[in-house]
Design a protein around this motif. Structure first.
Motif, PDB file in Angstrom:
ATOM      1  N   ILE A   1       0.779  -1.168   0.059  1.00 16.70           N
ATOM      2  CA  ILE A   1      -0.001  -0.071   0.011  1.00 16.70           C
ATOM      3  C   ILE A   1       0.769   1.337   0.042  1.00 16.70           C
ATOM      4  O   ILE A   1       0.471   2.454  -0.447  1.00 16.70           O
ATOM      5  CB  ILE A   1      -0.925   0.025   1.317  1.00 16.70           C
ATOM      6  CG1 ILE A   1      -1.997   1.075   1.063  1.00 16.70           C
ATOM      7  CG2 ILE A   1      -0.064   0.307   2.372  1.00 16.70           C
ATOM      8  CD1 ILE A   1      -2.909   1.228   2.082  1.00 16.70           C
TER       9      ILE A   1
ATOM     10  N   LEU B   1       0.313   4.654  -2.123  1.00 16.77           N
ATOM     11  CA  LEU B   1       0.242   6.078  -1.522  1.00 16.77           C
ATOM     12  C   LEU B   1       1.237   6.992  -2.008  1.00 16.77           C
ATOM     13  O   LEU B   1       1.061   8.184  -1.984  1.00 16.77           O
ATOM     14  CB  LEU B   1       0.338   5.718   0.228  1.00 16.77           C
ATOM     15  CG  LEU B   1      -0.840   5.117   0.896  1.00 16.77           C
ATOM     16  CD1 LEU B   1      -0.574   4.984   2.408  1.00 16.77           C
ATOM     17  CD2 LEU B   1      -1.993   6.030   0.669  1.00 16.77           C
TER      18      LEU B   1
ATOM     19  N   LEU C   1      -0.005   8.155  -5.169  1.00 14.05           N
ATOM     20  CA  LEU C   1      -1.102   9.275  -4.921  1.00 14.05           C
ATOM     21  C   LEU C   1      -0.629  10.509  -4.339  1.00 14.05           C
ATOM     22  O   LEU C   1      -0.911  11.590  -4.883  1.00 14.05           O
ATOM     23  CB  LEU C   1      -2.074   8.429  -4.009  1.00 14.05           C
ATOM     24  CG  LEU C   1      -3.278   9.355  -3.586  1.00 14.05           C
ATOM     25  CD1 LEU C   1      -4.228   9.330  -5.127  1.00 14.05           C
ATOM     26  CD2 LEU C   1      -4.107   8.450  -2.733  1.00 14.05           C
TER      27      LEU C   1
ATOM     28  N   LEU D   1      -8.352  14.217  -5.518  1.00 13.49           N
ATOM     29  CA  LEU D   1      -8.008  12.755  -5.228  1.00 13.49           C
ATOM     30  C   LEU D   1      -8.915  11.844  -5.906  1.00 13.49           C
ATOM     31  O   LEU D   1      -8.623  10.738  -5.977  1.00 13.49           O
ATOM     32  CB  LEU D   1      -8.306  12.976  -3.759  1.00 13.49           C
ATOM     33  CG  LEU D   1      -8.130  11.612  -2.680  1.00 13.49           C
ATOM     34  CD1 LEU D   1      -6.581  11.218  -2.786  1.00 13.49           C
ATOM     35  CD2 LEU D   1      -8.452  11.930  -1.317  1.00 13.49           C
TER      36      LEU D   1
ATOM     37  N   THR E   1      -7.566   8.502  -7.734  1.00 12.24           N
ATOM     38  CA  THR E   1      -7.912   7.140  -7.403  1.00 12.24           C
ATOM     39  C   THR E   1      -8.544   6.503  -8.415  1.00 12.24           C
ATOM     40  O   THR E   1      -8.261   4.989  -8.529  1.00 12.24           O
ATOM     41  CB  THR E   1      -8.749   7.157  -6.143  1.00 12.24           C
ATOM     42  OG1 THR E   1      -8.189   8.152  -5.086  1.00 12.24           O
ATOM     43  CG2 THR E   1      -8.826   5.839  -5.500  1.00 12.24           C
TER      44      THR E   1
ATOM     45  N   LEU F   1      -7.208   2.796 -10.227  1.00 13.57           N
ATOM     46  CA  LEU F   1      -8.022   1.510 -10.171  1.00 13.57           C
ATOM     47  C   LEU F   1      -8.051   0.965 -11.761  1.00 13.57           C
ATOM     48  O   LEU F   1      -7.864  -0.176 -11.946  1.00 13.57           O
ATOM     49  CB  LEU F   1      -9.430   2.005  -9.635  1.00 13.57           C
ATOM     50  CG  LEU F   1     -10.407   0.928  -9.698  1.00 13.57           C
ATOM     51  CD1 LEU F   1      -9.937  -0.512  -8.910  1.00 13.57           C
ATOM     52  CD2 LEU F   1     -11.614   1.334  -9.283  1.00 13.57           C
TER      53      LEU F   1
ATOM     54  N   PHE G   1     -15.849   6.202  -2.926  1.00 13.19           N
ATOM     55  CA  PHE G   1     -14.371   6.534  -2.869  1.00 13.19           C
ATOM     56  C   PHE G   1     -13.784   5.570  -1.957  1.00 13.19           C
ATOM     57  O   PHE G   1     -12.781   4.976  -2.425  1.00 13.19           O
ATOM     58  CB  PHE G   1     -13.979   7.953  -2.222  1.00 13.19           C
ATOM     59  CG  PHE G   1     -12.532   8.232  -1.959  1.00 13.19           C
ATOM     60  CD1 PHE G   1     -11.828   8.252  -2.928  1.00 13.19           C
ATOM     61  CD2 PHE G   1     -12.253   8.065  -0.630  1.00 13.19           C
ATOM     62  CE1 PHE G   1     -10.270   8.660  -2.961  1.00 13.19           C
ATOM     63  CE2 PHE G   1     -10.830   8.479  -0.399  1.00 13.19           C
ATOM     64  CZ  PHE G   1      -9.799   8.708  -1.566  1.00 13.19           C
ATOM     65  N   VAL G   2     -14.495   5.252  -0.893  1.00 14.62           N
ATOM     66  CA  VAL G   2     -13.946   4.162   0.032  1.00 14.62           C
ATOM     67  C   VAL G   2     -13.798   2.633  -0.697  1.00 14.62           C
ATOM     68  O   VAL G   2     -12.959   2.094  -0.625  1.00 14.62           O
ATOM     69  CB  VAL G   2     -14.722   3.955   1.337  1.00 14.62           C
ATOM     70  CG1 VAL G   2     -14.376   2.867   2.052  1.00 14.62           C
ATOM     71  CG2 VAL G   2     -14.681   5.367   2.183  1.00 14.62           C
TER      72      VAL G   2
ATOM     73  N   SER H   1     -10.912   2.785  -3.321  1.00 13.05           N
ATOM     74  CA  SER H   1      -9.769   2.766  -2.413  1.00 13.05           C
ATOM     75  C   SER H   1      -9.328   1.415  -2.154  1.00 13.05           C
ATOM     76  O   SER H   1      -8.132   0.772  -2.272  1.00 13.05           O
ATOM     77  CB  SER H   1      -9.729   3.732  -1.209  1.00 13.05           C
ATOM     78  OG  SER H   1      -9.956   5.282  -1.836  1.00 13.05           O
ATOM     79  N   TRP H   2     -10.467   0.721  -1.520  1.00 11.42           N
ATOM     80  CA  TRP H   2     -10.074  -0.748  -0.841  1.00 11.42           C
ATOM     81  C   TRP H   2      -9.756  -1.610  -2.051  1.00 11.42           C
ATOM     82  O   TRP H   2      -8.988  -2.317  -1.909  1.00 11.42           O
ATOM     83  CB  TRP H   2     -11.526  -1.119  -0.034  1.00 11.42           C
ATOM     84  CG  TRP H   2     -11.577  -2.687  -0.058  1.00 11.42           C
ATOM     85  CD1 TRP H   2     -10.797  -3.161   0.751  1.00 11.42           C
ATOM     86  CD2 TRP H   2     -12.290  -3.598  -0.974  1.00 11.42           C
ATOM     87  NE1 TRP H   2     -11.317  -4.626   0.769  1.00 11.42           N
ATOM     88  CE2 TRP H   2     -12.090  -4.695  -0.296  1.00 11.42           C
ATOM     89  CE3 TRP H   2     -12.934  -3.484  -2.136  1.00 11.42           C
ATOM     90  CZ2 TRP H   2     -12.566  -5.913  -0.724  1.00 11.42           C
ATOM     91  CZ3 TRP H   2     -13.416  -4.782  -2.457  1.00 11.42           C
ATOM     92  CH2 TRP H   2     -13.324  -5.937  -1.943  1.00 11.42           C
TER      93      TRP H   2
ATOM     94  N   CYS I   1      -8.418  -0.749  -4.981  1.00  9.34           N
ATOM     95  CA  CYS I   1      -6.998  -0.571  -5.407  1.00  9.34           C
ATOM     96  C   CYS I   1      -5.853  -1.144  -4.496  1.00  9.34           C
ATOM     97  O   CYS I   1      -5.142  -1.895  -5.127  1.00  9.34           O
ATOM     98  CB  CYS I   1      -6.569   1.012  -5.141  1.00  9.34           C
ATOM     99  SG  CYS I   1      -7.128   2.046  -6.805  1.00  9.34           S
ATOM    100  N   VAL I   2      -5.923  -1.257  -3.250  1.00  7.51           N
ATOM    101  CA  VAL I   2      -5.125  -1.877  -2.258  1.00  7.51           C
ATOM    102  C   VAL I   2      -5.424  -3.468  -2.590  1.00  7.51           C
ATOM    103  O   VAL I   2      -4.308  -4.156  -2.451  1.00  7.51           O
ATOM    104  CB  VAL I   2      -5.681  -1.619  -0.730  1.00  7.51           C
ATOM    105  CG1 VAL I   2      -4.541  -2.256   0.174  1.00  7.51           C
ATOM    106  CG2 VAL I   2      -5.355   0.072  -0.520  1.00  7.51           C
TER     107      VAL I   2
END
Length: 272
Positions: free
Chosen positions: A117, A121, A124, A189, A193, A197, A255-256, A259-260, A262-263
């Motif tokens: 991660i 980060l 980003l 942002l 993101t 993705l 967005f959450v 983001s999840w 992507c990780v």
């Protein structure tokens, strides 16, 4: 944390020359456009006075009044559009460049000890640092442009106006308002993101499956938005402020989710 700062510093150094070159070009074009607009207006004014034998104020009336600062900065909207396009392209490029070339830099990144991660980060953060730099330079440029406008154009030919004509979105960039700045950065942002993705999805699956997965993720954003808009237009169950709250809540949840994802893709799908 040490790994994050090391990777962020490396990413910034790798792109700084290109970023500085593009930023310098945009600033030069913007300042030059202000000089051009002012001189062009004065030239039209003088030609009209000679050809029609008018007084200066009569010629000004013929040209629909004094030159506003909004008219003098008319080309800024194109430069801002170029800056936005560059940011989106850079968000793609910051990942894809690691997969190409003889060294395959991405393999070195993925084999580094620690959580992956941190790679996400650091990239980003780098893009957001460049966005902040672009905004800061734009603020300085608009202040310099104002001085140019006032210096080159006689005071009686100047007219107060919004910075970029009547464009609310573009004027928001130049308000120097903390809330507006936060909104712009939050939007940046979100878009960055989304780009990350798309890249990680394309790198994790075969082309057909990758396209279907990307289409599904885009649909998860668009379809609920359309459904909410239709529901709010059809009924009056919520007042406008409440509707905005619902939209913002949905965007935050989405967005959450991205983001999840992507990780998750970086940890379990992207491999060396």
């Amino acid at each position: 944390m040490k790994k994050f700062f090391m990777l962020s510093n490396e990413e910034i150094k790798r792109s700084f020359k290109l970023y500085l070159s593009i930023l310098t070009m945009l600033v030069i074009v913007e300042l030059t456009s202000v000089v051009y607009q002012v001189l062009h207006y004065q030239s039209k004014l003088e030609d009209l006075m000679k050809k029609e034998r008018l007084t200066e104020m009569e010629a000004v009336d013929q040209l629909n009044g004094p030159l506003t600062f909004g008219d003098a900065t008319n080309y800024f909207k194109y430069m801002i559009a170029i800056g936005i396009m560059f940011t989106i392209l850079y968000a793609f490029q910051i990942w894809y460049r690691d997969w190409y070339g003889e060294s395959k830099y991405i393999y070195r990144l993925l084999m580094l000890p620690g959580k992956r991660i941190t790679i996400l980060l650091s990239k980003l953060t780098t893009v957001l640092v460049f966005v902040c730099g672009f905004m800061g330079i734009q603020w300085i440029t608009i202040l310099l442009s104002r001085r140019l406008y006032e210096w080159l154009l006689p005071e009686h030919l100047q007219a107060a106006s919004k910075i970029i004509g009547e464009s609310a979105a573009l004027n928001m960039l130049y308000t120097f308002n903390v809330i507006d700045t936060f909104v712009i950065l939050a939007l940046a942002l979100f878009v960055i993101t989304m780009v990350f993705l798309f890249v990680l999805t394309e790198r994790s699956y075969q082309k057909g499956k990758a396209l279907l997965t990307i289409a599904k993720d885009v649909a998860l954003l668009i379809v609920p938005f359309i459904a909410l808009r239709y529901l709010f237009d059809l009924t009056s169950i919520l007042v406008p402020n409440q509707q905005v709250f619902v939209y913002l809540s949905f965007i935050l949840i989405y967005f959450v989710y991205i983001s999840w994802k992507c990780v998750r893709l970086l940890n379990h799908k992207v491999s060396i």
